[in-house]
Design a protein around this motif. Structure first.
Motif, mmCIF file in Angstrom:
data_model
loop_
_atom_site.group_PDB
_atom_site.id
_atom_site.type_symbol
_atom_site.label_atom_id
_atom_site.label_comp_id
_atom_site.label_asym_id
_atom_site.label_seq_id
_atom_site.Cartn_x
_atom_site.Cartn_y
_atom_site.Cartn_z
ATOM 1 N N ILE A 15 18.153 -5.216 -25.753
ATOM 2 C CA ILE A 15 17.598 -5.611 -27.041
ATOM 3 C C ILE A 15 16.217 -6.227 -26.847
ATOM 4 O O ILE A 15 15.316 -6.037 -27.685
ATOM 5 N N ILE A 16 16.011 -6.950 -25.738
ATOM 6 C CA ILE A 16 14.706 -7.545 -25.456
ATOM 7 C C ILE A 16 13.701 -6.455 -25.101
ATOM 8 O O ILE A 16 12.557 -6.450 -25.578
ATOM 9 N N THR A 17 14.118 -5.510 -24.259
ATOM 10 C CA THR A 17 13.241 -4.409 -23.891
ATOM 11 C C THR A 17 12.853 -3.578 -25.109
ATOM 12 O O THR A 17 11.685 -3.206 -25.287
ATOM 13 N N ALA A 18 13.831 -3.287 -25.968
ATOM 14 C CA ALA A 18 13.551 -2.481 -27.157
ATOM 15 C C ALA A 18 12.618 -3.210 -28.117
ATOM 16 O O ALA A 18 11.725 -2.602 -28.717
ATOM 17 N N THR A 19 12.797 -4.521 -28.251
ATOM 18 C CA THR A 19 11.905 -5.293 -29.120
ATOM 19 C C THR A 19 10.479 -5.270 -28.596
ATOM 20 O O THR A 19 9.517 -5.080 -29.353
ATOM 21 N N GLY A 20 10.316 -5.465 -27.294
ATOM 22 C CA GLY A 20 8.983 -5.409 -26.704
ATOM 23 C C GLY A 20 8.349 -4.041 -26.866
ATOM 24 O O GLY A 20 7.149 -3.926 -27.167
ATOM 25 N N MET A 21 9.139 -2.988 -26.672
ATOM 26 C CA MET A 21 8.611 -1.641 -26.869
ATOM 27 C C MET A 21 8.174 -1.417 -28.305
ATOM 28 O O MET A 21 7.144 -0.781 -28.571
ATOM 29 N N PHE A 22 8.955 -1.939 -29.244
ATOM 30 C CA PHE A 22 8.608 -1.746 -30.652
ATOM 31 C C PHE A 22 7.250 -2.361 -30.975
ATOM 32 O O PHE A 22 6.393 -1.730 -31.591
ATOM 33 N N PHE A 23 7.029 -3.602 -30.543
ATOM 34 C CA PHE A 23 5.753 -4.257 -30.839
ATOM 35 C C PHE A 23 4.597 -3.591 -30.097
ATOM 36 O O PHE A 23 3.489 -3.478 -30.614
ATOM 37 N N PHE A 24 4.863 -3.138 -28.866
ATOM 38 C CA PHE A 24 3.798 -2.480 -28.108
ATOM 39 C C PHE A 24 3.464 -1.117 -28.709
ATOM 40 O O PHE A 24 2.285 -0.766 -28.865
ATOM 41 N N TYR A 25 4.500 -0.333 -29.047
ATOM 42 C CA TYR A 25 4.251 1.001 -29.583
ATOM 43 C C TYR A 25 3.732 0.973 -31.015
ATOM 44 O O TYR A 25 3.115 1.925 -31.480
ATOM 45 N N SER A 26 4.002 -0.121 -31.735
ATOM 46 C CA SER A 26 3.542 -0.178 -33.117
ATOM 47 C C SER A 26 2.022 -0.227 -33.198
ATOM 48 O O SER A 26 1.420 0.382 -34.079
ATOM 49 N N ASN A 27 1.399 -0.948 -32.278
ATOM 50 C CA ASN A 27 -0.058 -1.019 -32.285
ATOM 51 C C ASN A 27 -0.561 -1.350 -30.889
ATOM 52 O O ASN A 27 -0.879 -2.498 -30.591
ATOM 53 N N PRO A 28 -0.614 -0.359 -30.001
ATOM 54 C CA PRO A 28 -1.069 -0.637 -28.633
ATOM 55 C C PRO A 28 -2.519 -1.071 -28.565
ATOM 56 O O PRO A 28 -2.923 -1.747 -27.620
ATOM 57 N N CYS A 29 -3.350 -0.702 -29.564
ATOM 58 C CA CYS A 29 -4.759 -1.108 -29.535
ATOM 59 C C CYS A 29 -4.886 -2.629 -29.544
ATOM 60 O O CYS A 29 -5.672 -3.207 -28.790
ATOM 61 N N GLU A 30 -4.108 -3.287 -30.412
ATOM 62 C CA GLU A 30 -4.199 -4.733 -30.505
ATOM 63 C C GLU A 30 -3.681 -5.398 -29.239
ATOM 64 O O GLU A 30 -4.279 -6.341 -28.719
ATOM 65 N N LEU A 31 -2.541 -4.911 -28.724
ATOM 66 C CA LEU A 31 -1.942 -5.563 -27.559
ATOM 67 C C LEU A 31 -2.777 -5.357 -26.305
ATOM 68 O O LEU A 31 -2.774 -6.196 -25.408
ATOM 69 N N LEU A 32 -3.505 -4.231 -26.214
ATOM 70 C CA LEU A 32 -4.347 -3.983 -25.050
ATOM 71 C C LEU A 32 -5.765 -4.506 -25.235
ATOM 72 O O LEU A 32 -6.609 -4.336 -24.355
ATOM 73 N N GLY A 33 -6.039 -5.118 -26.389
ATOM 74 C CA GLY A 33 -7.365 -5.650 -26.633
ATOM 75 C C GLY A 33 -8.409 -4.592 -26.880
ATOM 76 O O GLY A 33 -9.587 -4.784 -26.565
ATOM 77 N N LEU A 34 -8.006 -3.445 -27.412
ATOM 78 C CA LEU A 34 -8.924 -2.330 -27.635
ATOM 79 C C LEU A 34 -9.405 -2.247 -29.071
ATOM 80 O O LEU A 34 -10.049 -1.279 -29.451
ATOM 81 N N VAL A 35 -9.084 -3.233 -29.889
ATOM 82 C CA VAL A 35 -9.509 -3.208 -31.277
ATOM 83 C C VAL A 35 -11.028 -3.349 -31.336
ATOM 84 O O VAL A 35 -11.617 -4.198 -30.679
ATOM 85 N N GLY A 36 -11.663 -2.506 -32.120
ATOM 86 C CA GLY A 36 -13.110 -2.548 -32.265
ATOM 87 C C GLY A 36 -13.834 -1.612 -31.331
ATOM 88 O O GLY A 36 -15.030 -1.383 -31.503
ATOM 89 N N LEU A 37 -13.125 -1.058 -30.326
ATOM 90 C CA LEU A 37 -13.761 -0.113 -29.421
ATOM 91 C C LEU A 37 -13.761 1.276 -30.049
ATOM 92 O O LEU A 37 -12.925 1.592 -30.898
ATOM 93 N N PRO A 38 -14.703 2.141 -29.638
ATOM 94 C CA PRO A 38 -14.742 3.502 -30.204
ATOM 95 C C PRO A 38 -13.622 4.371 -29.667
ATOM 96 O O PRO A 38 -13.830 5.348 -28.972
ATOM 97 N N THR A 39 -12.417 3.985 -29.931
ATOM 98 C CA THR A 39 -11.255 4.769 -29.526
ATOM 99 C C THR A 39 -10.146 4.543 -30.525
ATOM 100 O O THR A 39 -10.175 3.599 -31.307
#
Length: 317
Positions: free
Chosen positions: A148-172
């Motif tokens: 349940i912990i792994t699935a929750t983490g995957m959900f938040f990561f897959y929902s918006n990987p740009c934000e979690l990887l700090g890629l917001v605002g980049l041309p991608t």
């Protein structure tokens, strides 16, 4: 195994008591699985044995729930079973859609998990690999961390990987993996990689590294050495790990509940929906088919294990 002629009376008593204890444990483990098989042939829409079933009346048994696996969700389930009927079942039957999704997701997640897990096991098997134990602990953590912990983490990561990887605002544009086939495949591959690593690592324990050195001394490059020497010897372990990864994907429901969308309904997710929305003995029919499927896979794993032992010289030819 027969008792030796010199066994004492106490040893004989313990021998037969041990067999009885093992038989009781086996019955305790296998009874809940076996009991669903006759229930899946129940004529009535119940999850219990009817009087006609207990009296072995043929009219108490039928294949209606297996037939419902093809007709549930069809546009015209009562029509003649011609090519159009089968096309309707293939396109619209919910259980058929779930089976297709489970096979597709299981195949690609197994392929990804097998490649990555085998590479990781080969690297971790080398004595010069630094931080082998911490890396191994991290790689097999999906087996230890509550799902349940792994699935929750995957959900938040897959929902918006740009934000979690700090890629917001980049041309991608990272996109969103949640609710897509690649997202579910990556999630199941993450859960299957530890099984591949463990089985391949166990195979590499008895691997003679001098074979690789001999191949190199004869002029073979690393790629030729791997495909001609290493891969044939560890292939049973690789296939066993792949089978375990496929079973993990085929049986997984928690990550699917968090990540999958309406189009990625797998068989476990469809069973979950059937229990919550419309309780039907069709679930027992699916469970029976899954039991038979698991028995076939376990038999394959055991045959591969024996073949691996013969190749490594642990058992006689």
């Amino acid at each position: 195994m027969a008792l030796p002629t010199y066994a004492s009376p106490l040893e004989r008593v313990w021998h037969y008591a041990y067999l009885v204890i093992c038989g009781l444990i086996f019955f305790f483990l296998i009874a809940p699985i076996v009991v669903i098989i006759p229930l899946s042939f129940n004529t009535e829409p119940y999850f219990t044995f009817t009087d006609r079933m207990l009296s072995l009346d043929p009219e108490g048994y039928s294949m209606r729930w297996y037939d419902s696996l093809l007709t549930f969700g069809m546009a015209a389930p009562d029509g003649p079973r011609d090519a159009g009927w089968w096309a309707d079942a293939w396109a619209n039957a919910k259980w058929v859609k779930a089976a297709k999704n489970s096979i597709i997701i299981g195949f690609f997640s197994t392929l990804l998990a097998t490649v990555l897990g085998t590479l990781a096991a080969l690297g971790l098997s080398r004595p010069e690999m630094p931080f082998r134990r911490p890396i191994m602990a991290v790689l097999i953590s999906p087996m230890i961390v509550p799902l349940i912990i792994t699935a929750t983490g995957m959900f938040f990561f897959y929902s918006n990987p740009c934000e979690l990887l700090g890629l917001v605002g980049l041309p991608t544009n990272c996109g969103r993996l949640a609710g897509t086939y690649p997202g579910v495949i990556l999630a199941h591959a993450t859960l299957g990689i530890p099984f591949v690593i463990i089985t391949v690592t166990a195979t590499l324990v008895g691997f003679d590294q001098s074979l690789n050195r001999a191949a190199a001394s004869l002029g073979a490059n690393p790629r030729t050495t791997f495909f001609r020497i290493t891969m044939p010897l560890i292939l049973p372990g690789v296939i066993s790990g792949a089978l375990f990864a496929f079973v993990t994907s085929f049986d997984e429901v928690v990550a699917v509940l968090f990540i999958a969308g309406p189009e990625q309904q797998t068989i476990p997710r469809q069973m979950w929906n059937g229990i919550r929305e419309q309780i039907s003995p069709a679930i027992l029919a699916v469970a029976t088919l899954l039991v038979l499927f698991s028995i076939a896979l376990l038999t394959t794993v055991e045959l591969l294990r024996r073949r691996s032992e013969r190749i490594r010289g642990l058992t006689p030819q």
